[in-house]
Structures are given as structure tokens and as C-alpha cells.
Design an enzyme around this catalytic site. Structure first.
Site, PDB file in Angstrom:
ATOM      1  N   SER A 119       0.826  -1.198   0.000  1.00 47.85           N
ATOM      2  CA  SER A 119       0.000   0.000   0.000  1.00 47.85           C
ATOM      3  C   SER A 119       0.868   1.259   0.000  1.00 47.85           C
ATOM      4  CB  SER A 119      -0.950  -0.047   1.207  1.00 47.85           C
ATOM      5  OG  SER A 119      -1.936   0.942   1.113  1.00 47.85           O
ATOM      6  N   HIS A 174      -2.062  -0.939  -4.798  1.00 47.77           N
ATOM      7  CA  HIS A 174      -3.508  -0.921  -5.032  1.00 47.77           C
ATOM      8  C   HIS A 174      -3.994   0.525  -5.082  1.00 47.77           C
ATOM      9  CE1 HIS A 174      -4.902  -0.662  -0.533  1.00 47.77           C
ATOM     10  NE2 HIS A 174      -3.795   0.012  -0.742  1.00 47.77           N
TER      11      HIS A 174
END
Length: 357
Positions: free
Chosen positions: A94, A117
Site C-alpha cells: 500500500s 492498489h
């Protein structure tokens, strides 16, 4: 008075001159940086207090966290005058993967992981509020895309595809996309799965909120009929050992090499003790071609000595007599059923001369 935010970073002095280390282990920001002007300033002040350093090592093992914290750290590291080397000590997921993009050089062990993501959040309110949140998330994604593309050579459309899919990348895949610069073959990451927790190098990450579970090599955990977690039996091959545990593979390979060298030296010594006139070709073939042992060669030597006459076999047997290993007779009386006894005697004498019991 507002409570001071908990620090999630640690700057450490380095033994090398004009260098320092930044440790980012665990969640990025225990408390949100949203509207917090204290925490980013504190981080910037600590970075500045390192002085005129030329090398900054950043070690990351994090599942991500606050996107604003990560973006601020990325910007501060990118603008710093020092050469920044990032090591992924397990996981950079992330926003932690965005921070990793600040490295002039980014290094991952072979079984470390990187996850990228789209940004996401929780929200409440009416339809207008959620439309505004969606717009904000789109803007945040553009800044994240820019960070990845500044570092890598990845195509924008391919990057968006990976972000949409919530992609977990191996070190080799991250290298292929240009997100890292080097795969460290010397180091290996300890990884395991337990329930919904991913444990990498001693740091546990709750990955239940992610859509796709990472494919961690050698870390699969299954449950039995009673619901208890058990480790599945996996047949380990040489290829799996070399890929998943290169340190162990190389150590075993080196140990095997050392043992092989030692055994070969011992074989040559034993063959040397069996040297006899007329048997040079047999011994040379054993040394350099067939790899035969002293015991195997002794059989051939006995046959040669026996077929060549009494004197040479008698001399060979007499050579063993002084150490009381054989009660010998005339070679002419040696029978085939005594051959094994002669061979064993020759081998024992050779071992005794070498000091081997």
C-alpha cells in the site's frame, strides 16, 4: 491540549561517516495526519537534524497506513540531498510501497513482497459527500501513479491494471516492472501465514481487509477437520530449496562440496597405498576415470598379481606379514576362496599405514 501523535518511525545513527538510517516497521502513522501539522513537521525536523549526510538507508517492513503520511515521507525523502537506499525487509504494501519509490536504489530479498492498489477510505454522508470523496480518491491515485512512474518504466495503462487488481508482487516481478533496482540473493525473509495475519521478519500484518491474499512461498497454512491449523506436507525439491531458501541451499551445497573434496582426497590416499609394479594402469583408471574405491581396485590387483606369477603375489602378501595381518603360504597355494581374505588384508594394511583404524 491535543494528544501528541505516536511516532511510527525511527532515525538511527550509522557507524559509517556522513550516513544515517530510517526504520519504518509496522503501520505508517498510528494516528492520521489528516489536518495534523505537528507530526509531519516533527518528521521533517528529525530528518533535517541528521545534518549534511551523504547516505541515508531506509528499511521498510510495513503493510501501509495513512496515505497522507506516506506521501509526505516520500516527498521529503525524494527532495533530500543524500543518496537514499531503500531495503524492503519483508513487506512494502500500500502506501509503504509508495515510500519505497523514494529510493535512488531499492533492494528486495527474493521472497519479500510488494503490494500496490488504489487508495481507499471509509466515509459517511449523503450522495454529494460520497461524490466528493470519490473525486478526492481519484486525485490521490494520480499522485500515487506519479510516484510509481517516476521510479519505474512501467506503462500507465499496465500500472492502472495492477492497481485495480490489488497486485502482490514478488521481488522478481517488481524488478521486471522497474519498481525496484535489485534482488538481494544473499538474504531471505522469514514469512508465514496464521489465520488472517501475515508475519514477515517478526512483524505481523492484518491482511483481512485486502481483496487478494498474497502468495507467500512456503507459508501456506491449512486447517484440519477440527478447524485446527496444521502445516501441510510439501515435497521439497532441489529447485524449491534453491528458490525459496537460497541461503540454506548454498550452505548445504558448500558443505557437500567440502565433504566431496575430503572424500576424494581420502580415496586417492587409499589408492596410493595399493601401488604395485604392473598395476599402474589400473590405479590411474580408478583415480581419473572410473572413480573406483580402494576395495574395488584391490580385487583387480590381486588378480593381476596372481596371474603374473608366484614372486609378486608372495611379495605383496609378505608386505602384510610384518604387521601380523596374515598367516601366509606360498603364492602357488593361494586359492580363489582365499582372495577375499587377501583383499581385506591389503585394505587393512593400507588403512593402518594412513593411521585409519
Amino acid at each position: 491540549m491535543p494528544q501528541k501523535a505516536k511516532k511510527f518511525w525511527e532515525f538511527r545513527a550509522s557507524k559509517m561517516k556522513n550516513s544515517a538510517e530510517l526504520l519504518l516497521y509496522g503501520p505508517i502513522s498510528e494516528e492520521s495526519w489528516w489536518g495534523d501539522e505537528v507530526t509531519p513537521k516533527q518528521f521533517a525536523d528529525e530528518l533535517k537534524s541528521l545534518g549534511d549526510i551523504s547516505e541515508l538507508t531506509v528499511r521498510i517492513n510495513s503493510g501501509g497506513g495513512d496515505v497522507f503520511a506516506g506521501q509526505a515521507i516520500h516527498s521529503l525523502l525524494r527532495s533530500h540531498q543524500a543518496k537514499v537506499t531503500v531495503y524492503v525487509d519483508g513487506l512494502a504494501a500500500s502506501i509503504a510501497s509508495v515510500i519505497a519509490m523514494a529510493g535512488d536504489t531499492v533492494v528486495m530479498p527474493r521472497n519479500a513482497m510488494m503490494m500496490i492498489h488504489n487508495p481507499w477510505t471509509f466515509g459517511w454522508g449523503n450522495a454529494n459527500d460520497f461524490r466528493r470523496i470519490a473525486d478526492d480518491l481519484d486525485k490521490i491515485r494520480e499522485s500515487i501513479i506519479a510516484a510509481y512512474q517516476d521510479k519505474s518504466r512501467i506503462d500507465r495503462d499496465k500500472l492502472i491494471e495492477l492497481l485495480d487488481a490489488e497486485t502482490w508482487l514478488t521481488a522478481e516481478e517488481a524488478l521486471e516492472y522497474g519498481l525496484i533496482d535489485e534482488v538481494d540473493e544473499r538474504k531471505s525473509v522469514a514469512a508465514s501465514m496464521k489465520g488472517g495475519m501475515l508475519v514477515m521478519n517478526g512483524v505481523a500484518f492484518d491482511i483481512t481487509s485486502f481483496k487478494n491474499a498474497p502468495k507467500i512461498l512456503g507459508a501456506t497454512v491449512v486447517s484440519n477437520a477440527a478447524g485446527k491449523e496444521v502445516n501441510p506436507q510439501v515435497e521439497l525439491t532441489v529447485e524449491m530449496l534453491a528458490k525459496q531458501y537460497p541461503d540454506i541451499y548454498n550452505a548445504v551445497k558448500q558443505e557437500g562440496y567440502n565433504d566431496g573434496v575430503k572424500a576424494e582426497r581420502e580415496r586417492f590416499k587409499a589408492l596410493q597405498e595399493l601401488e604395485a609394479p604392473g598395476c599402474e594402469e589400473i590405479l590411474n583408471q580408478a583415480r581419473y576415470e572410473t572413480g573406483e574405491t580402494a576395495e574395488q581396485v584391490a580385487i583387480k590387483i590381486v588378480n593381476v598379481l596372481k596371474s603374473s606369477g608366484v614372486n609378486r603375489l608372495t611379495a605383496a602378501i609378505q608386505d602384510a606379514a610384518p604387521v601380523n595381518q596374515l598367516d601366509y603360504q606360498s603364492a602357488a597355494q593361494v586359492k580363489d576362496d582365499e582372495k577375499d581374505r587377501v583383499i581385506s588384508t591389503m585394505v587393512r594394511v593400507a588403512n593402518q599405514k594412513r593411521g585409519v583404524k
